[in-house]
Structure formats: structure tokens, C-alpha cells
Scaffold this motif. Structure first.
Motif, PDB file in Angstrom:
ATOM      1  N   GLN A   1       0.805  -1.217   0.000  1.00  0.00           N
ATOM      2  CA  GLN A   1       0.000   0.000   0.000  1.00  0.00           C
ATOM      3  C   GLN A   1       0.843   1.274   0.000  1.00  0.00           C
TER       4      GLN A   1
ATOM      5  N   THR B   1       2.470   3.809  -3.720  1.00  0.00           N
ATOM      6  CA  THR B   1       1.467   4.394  -4.611  1.00  0.00           C
ATOM      7  C   THR B   1       2.144   5.093  -5.776  1.00  0.00           C
ATOM      8  N   GLN B   2       1.406   5.087  -6.885  1.00  0.00           N
ATOM      9  CA  GLN B   2       1.933   5.665  -8.108  1.00  0.00           C
ATOM     10  C   GLN B   2       2.397   7.098  -7.888  1.00  0.00           C
TER      11      GLN B   2
END
Ligand code: ADP
Ligand code: MG
Length: 672
Positions: free
Chosen positions: A85, A88-89
């Protein structure tokens, strides 16, 4: 902790200082992803493009990052949900790890990584980070801390290389050198450092090589204190042998024989290495030494690396020595128990003068009445520990026999003087007169038919031919099968010629029968595996074909080729290869085409492979170096030898300390 450290050979503070890093990690700069190469261990930074969990054979997390210059995959097999998690991009990662080639692109498996936030930046390290050889339960991090503590005491360490020597060879001071190695500063020239060229490294490399050299030299000095047997009964037998030879000895042979005789007249055991190129006539030199020993009523053991070679020596020595009224015996692992028993009895009773065999010679049941000389012929790898073991085995009631070691393939001089510095050293630097040079050509496999025709005409003119089938894979069975197929093919294509076959899976009496038929000229073409590599001597053979030559090492090819060119007919060697040739295979084949000088070929071999491979030093545990690397650092050897000699003679107590500093007890041969 102390127990763990002991496993690493660390007991004293000074042991820490000489426990040198295996390698260094460069976390001083960030590499552009587009510039990476497989195998590098580097720091990179990039923006996450995506991070997904995929199911292949295993569940894994794949994260792709890019920095504009390229993209790379980070692969995780063990990971937490939180980790996934967090990726993230668009976030930036800084990663460290080894670059590998993945299925789609370059990748790092389990990199160390940090997520960078937009506001704070993590500073880069400004020095190279050392990685130490360590042991279970001792992390790099804690080890580095301990090294740091030890470094605080570095100035208490004695600089064992005398100041004059330091100046003469422009060596750095030991304290400075150790500080730099454990803790390279930001000013350190990274590329010099990573290639082992930094002056700090040079100082320690030099010192370590000196220590090894001195330890071997000491071993040699110690051997001179051992009780030997002065052999001094004259050379009647030797003179008789000379009279019955159809040729005269070369000057080089005579010179080396004189050296051996002189050695054997001393009251300590001889330990001499005789080097000579393939075909230089080492066997006769060995025979001369044997006769000196026999003249004084001592027995001789001659050890060969293969059964075929032992058998051939047995034939040669029988031929030479029988007319002198001497008994030669052959101890083979393949003899029947009864045959062997009678040979062994004769040895023990002193009826046999010389025993010839492979390692079987040194099995427990083989005992001599009066062993005076041990000859080791053509062993490829016969290192310090084997030499010592052999000396122990040869020990008689109150003396040690003389030892003569003959190399199979020349070793470049500087290296021989390092790896064999416990031995005295002679070179037979001349071939018997009249030898024709061997013309070497390389041909691609698809020209076999031409070669086969050539065989016919060579044999019609009275010469003989070897056809050598080499390893297709690491399997003796396949090699033998290949030889059998070639044999069938040649029989079919050359119906008027007698074709013989010899390989490692044949019974030894079958092999012997074929070999002696070839020797007598009853067989025209001998199809063989590399069992004939070393020592086999059939002067009438003038053509050799080597299949799959690209797979063989240079030394091995030179040895094989040395089976021809032993008579007076012009000889040639055809190296068949499977195209395309790799760069190194090309270099090897090219070297053989251009040179027939074994010493020159050895030099090139060393250049291509490095001594670790050439001598099996690292693999066999002999000459374990912590920082020196014989192939990278061999240019230092002449200076090292000089400096070591100076310290040994001028300050033997310092030499002692230097050896102790570098060589763990288990490796210190002079303590065995
Ligand atoms: P290597 O050094 O490779 O072991 P060998 O001892 O097998 O060489 O000798 C090669 C060949 O040369 C043998 O046939 C041997 O009889 C012959 N030979 C040895 N010395 C001489 C010499 N001085 N003159 C002529 N031929 C010799
Ligand atoms: Mg030989």
C-alpha cells in the motif's frame, strides 16, 4: 560474540584490522536507470509507475519505477500489505541492490528501499561502504561498529614493512592504509578503489603477498633442516644408460641433471620443481635422478597422473633399466590382488628398484625397504599441501626421501616462484634437436571430410594419426560414446586403414593393448578421448585432430598437441571447432596457431583466465588471499619477491610477525 568472532579467526584487536572487506558498496551517488548493467550493485532513484501483486509460481509484488532515463522492476517475494500500500503511483523511491536480468527488463530482487517524501530529502552517504566476510548471527552493521572500535587503536599497530622497503617500493604507511580500507573517505578515488588500484590497497596487497612468499620460503628453509640421505655413490648406472641411448642429451637436460645430482648429494631432502615444455625430455631427466638413487641402494617411486601414463613410463623405464639389471615394478589400482601382492612384497624386500604407478603407489599397503627418491610427473595440480602430505607419506625410519616434481605444463616464471616458492626451481629450456615445428590450423566442423582424406594420405606415407574426441558435456559416458561413433565413422570411410579406439571406460588391459599396438605402428589412426592428454609418446604420429577444440583450455590443448611433433617428420594439428567461436575461445585457438612455446602459451592462458583458475588456488584452498588477487596483482610479484627476500634475511623476526599477521594457522604450511 567471542565465539562467533573466533569462527572468523578474530581473537585480538589487530585481527579486526586485518579482517578486510570483501567488497565495497557504492552508495555515494545515484545511477541513472538507463545506464545500468547486470551485476552492478548500485543506488537508484525513481518514480513509481505501478505496483501490483501477481501470481506466478509464487505470489509476488512487482513494482516498476522510472527516472526518465529508463525503467526497472523491483521484485519482492516476501512483503507485507503495508509495504504494497505504501507504493502508490507517483511516489519516489530510493533503492539499493544488485541489478539482475529479469524476464522482461532489468530488475532488483528485494532491494533495500526508502520512500522519499516531497519535503525532506535523505542525504547520500559520502563514502564507499565496506562489506565484510562475516558469520551467522553477526550482521554487517554490528561488524562495522566493531571495526570502528578497533580502528581507534590502529596507530598502536606496528608497521612491519621497514621504512627503507616502504620507500623503495613507494608503499603507503600501514595505519593510513588500514584506515582507508575500512573507512574510505569522500576524497577516495572510487574507481581506483573498486578496481584494487588505490595506494592503500596496494600497500596491503604487497604486504599480504610478501607474507605468503615468506611463509613458503621458510618452508623451504625448514626442509633443509630435515634429515635426508646424501646420495653419493657415483654415476656408473647413469653413464651406462647414456651409452645405450640412440641420442645425446641436450645441454638443458644435462644442466638440470647436474642440479639434481647436486641436490641429492646434500644431507637434507631435495625439493625441486623441474619445468620443461611438452617434449623437452623430462622423463630422461627423471631417469637420471632415479639411477643416482639406485646406485646408492635406494629405491625410487615414480607417480604419474593417469594409468596410461604410468603404463608408458613402466615400459620406458623397463626398456632403459632392464639392460642395467634393474627391477622395475608397476603398481596399478587395476591389478589383481595376487599380482599386486607380489609387487608389493618385492618392494618391501628391496628386490624392486623403482616402482611406477598412479596415486595407488601411496596406499597404505605399499611399503618400501629403502625409499630414497619420489618423482611426481606431470601432475596438473600438485600444490603445497599435496607436496607436504607426500613428504610425510614418504618418510622412512629416520629420513625423508628426495622429492622431484615435474610440471605437466609450464607456469610463467614469476608465478612459479610464488606458488612454488617452497621448492628449488629448474627449467629445461631447450627441445631436443631436429624437432619439426607443429603447424596448427583451425577448421570449422563442416570440413571433416577434407580432413579424413588427409588422414589417408598421411598414413599412406607411413605416419600415424591421433583423433581426439573431447567432452561434449561434463559426462565421461557421452565423451566415450562420441569416440565410439567417430571410430565407426572412420572405419567406414577409411577401410584400408587400421583404426584403434581408446577411452576411459575401457578395461585397462584393453587400453594397454590398443596403446601398444599404436606404439608399434600396427594401428594407423588412434581415436581417443583426452585420456591421452598427458605424456603419451609415439614419435611416429604426425597429425592430430582435436574435436570441439573451442571447449578446451589452452594448457590442455597445448598438452594434447604435444603428442605430435615428437619425431623428425613435420607434424600438424587440426583444431576442429563448432562455429561461432566465443571471444575467449578465439583467443585460445589463435594463441595456439601463433605460438608453440609452452611458456608463452602459459602466459597468455594466465592473461585469459587468471591464476585462480589456472592453479585452482582458490578452489583448493591453497594460497588463500584476503586482498591480493594473483591475476590482477601479478605485476607486483618481482618487487614482492625482492622485498620479501630482504626482510627475511635482514630481519627474520619481523618476517615471522608478518607471516603471523596474514596467515591463519591452518594455512601456515611452515607450522604443519
Ligand atoms: P616430456 O618432457 O614431454 O615428458 P618426454 O620425456 O616424453 O618429454 O620426451 C619426449 C621424447 O623425446 C621421447 O621420445 C624421448 O625419448 C625423446 N628425447 C628425450 N631427450 C631427447 C634428446 N636429448 N634427444 C632426442 N630425443 C630425446
Ligand atoms: Mg613427460
Amino acid at each position: 560474540m567471542a565465539e562467533r568472532l573466533e569462527k572468523l579467526g578474530i581473537e585480538l584487536v589487530q585481527d579486526f584490522l586485518f579482517h578486510l572487506p570483501l567488497r565495497y558498496q557504492d552508495r555515494t551517488r545515484i545511477y541513472p536507470i538507463g545506464s545500468l548493467n547486470e551485476g552492478q550493485e548500485v543506488l537508484i532513484e525513481g518514480e513509481i509507475e505501478n505496483a501490483t501483486i501477481v501470481m506466478r509460481r509464487k505470489r509476488m509484488l512487482l513494482c516498476t519505477i522510472s527516472d526518465g532515463s529508463g525503467r526497472i522492476t523491483l521484485r519482492f517475494f516476501h512483503f507485507s500489505n503495508a509495504q504494497h500500500q505504501g507504493m502508490t503511483q507517483g511516489k519516489r523511491l530510493r533503492c539499493f541492490g544488485e541489478i539482475r536480468r529479469g524476464p522482461q527488463s532489468l530488475e532488483i530482487v528485494h532491494p533495500e528501499y526508502k520512500v522519499l517524501s516531497a519535503t525532506s530529502s535523505i542525504p547520500m552517504e559520502n563514502t564507499l561502504t565496506p562489506t565484510y566476510p562475516t558469520t551467522e548471527g553477526l550482521q554487517q552493521r554490528s561488524f562495522r561498529r566493531l571495526i570502528g572500535l578497533a580502528l581507534a587503536h590502529v596507530n598502536e599497530l606496528e608497521d612491519l614493512i621497514p621504512v627503507e622497503v616502504q620507500q623503495q617500493y613507494r608503499l603507503a604507511n600501514i595505519h593510513e592504509a588500514l584506515r582507508t580500507l575500512h573507512n574510505p573517505t569522500p576524497e577516495t578515488n572510487v574507481s581506483a578503489f573498486l578496481s584494487g588500484q588505490h595506494p592503500a590497497q596496494r600497500r596491503l596487497i604487497f604486504e599480504e603477498m610478501m607474507a605468503h612468499h615468506m611463509s613458503l620460503r621458510k618452508l623451504r628453509e625448514q626442509a633443509k633442516q630435515l634429515p635426508g640421505i646424501a646420495i653419493d655413490e657415483g654415476d656408473r648406472l647413469y653413464q651406462k644408460l647414456l651409452q645405450q641411448l640412440p641420442f645425446t642429451l641436450t645441454n638443458a637436460q644435462q644442466h638440470v641433471i647436474k642440479e639434481l645430482r647436486n641436490d641429492m648429494q646434500q644431507s637434507y631432502p631435495m625439493s625441486r620443481l623441474v619445468q620443461g615444455d611438452v617434449g623437452s625430455g623430462k622423463t630422461l631427466v627423471a631417469a637420471a635422478a632415479a639411477l643416482y638413487a639406485i646406485e646408492s641402494d635406494f629405491q625410487v617411486a615414480l607417480m604419474a597422473p593417469t594409468e596410461i601414463l604410468a603404463e608408458q613410463h613402466y615400459q620406458n623405464f623397463s626398456e632403459w633399466l632392464a639392460p642395467l639389471g634393474l627391477e622395475v615394478s608397476w603398481i596399478s589400482g587395476k591389478q589383481t590382488a595376487k599380482e599386486r601382492r607380489s609387487q608389493v612384497e618385492n618392494l618391501l624386500m628391496g628386490i624392486t628398484h623403482i616402482a611406477i604407478g598412479t596415486h595407488a603407489l601411496f596406499q597404505a599397503d605399499v611399503q618400501f625397504k629403502q625409499l630414497g627418491l619420489v618423482i611426481v610427473d606431470e601432475q596438473h595440480r600438485f600444490g603445497v599441501d599435496q607436496r607436504l602430505a607426500l613428504r610425510e607419506k614418504g618418510q622412512q625410519a629416520e629420513h625423508y626421501p628426495h622429492q622431484l616434481i615435474m610440471t605437466a605444463t609450464p607456469i610463467p616464471r614469476t608465478l612459479a616462484m610464488t606458488t612454488c616458492a617452497d621448492l628449488d626451481y629448474s627449467v629445461i629450456d631447450e627441445l631436443p634437436p631436429g624437432r619439426q615445428s607443429i603447424k596448427t590450423v583451425a577448421l570449422a566442423n563442416d570440413r571433416r571430410d577434407e580432413i579424413i582424406q588427409r588422414i589417408q594420405s598421411i598414413c599412406d606415407s607411413g605416419s600415424q594419426v591421433y583423433w581426439v574426441c573431447t567432452l561434449i558435456e561434463e559426462s565421461e559416458a557421452l565423451q566415450c560414446q562420441n569416440a565410439e561413433e567417430t571410430w565407426e565413422l572412420l572405419k567406414e570411410k577409411l577401410p584400408t586403414l587400421e583404426i584403434g579406439l581408446v577411452h576411459g571406460r575401457m578395461k585397462s588391459d584393453q587400453k594397454d593393448a590398443v596403446m601398444s599396438a599404436f606404439k608399434q605402428g600396427d594401428i594407423h589412426v588412434l581415436v581417443a578421448t583426452t585420456v591421452i592428454e598427458v605424456g603419451v609418446d609415439v614419435p611416429n604420429a604426425s597429425l592430430m585432430i582435436v574435436e570441439n577444440a573451442e571447449r578446451l583450455g589452452l594448457a590442455q590443448l597445448h598438452q594434447l598437441r604435444g603428442r605430435v611433433g615428437r619425431g623428425t617428420t613435420a607434424s600438424s594439428c587440426v583444431l576442429l571447432y563448432q562455429a561461432p567461436l566465443s571471444k575467449n575461445a578465439f583467443k585460445r585457438i589463435d594463441a595456439l596457431r601463433k605460438s608453440s612455446d609452452g611458456f608463452e602459451i602459459a602466459r597468455i592462458d594466465l592473461e585469459i583466465r587468471g591464476p585462480g583458475e589456472v592453479f585452482g588456488t582458490r578452489q583448493t584452498g591453497e594460497l588463500r588471499f584476503r586482498i591480493a588477487d594473483l591475476s590482477r596483482d601479478q605485476h607486483l610479484l618481482p618487487d614482492v619477491q625482492q622485498a620479501a627476500q630482504a626482510v627475511l634475511t635482514q630481519t627474520p623476526d619481523v618476517a615471522e610477525k608478518l607471516i603471523k599477521r596474514w596467515i591463519h594457522r591452518a594455512d601456515d604450511y611452515s607450522k604443519v
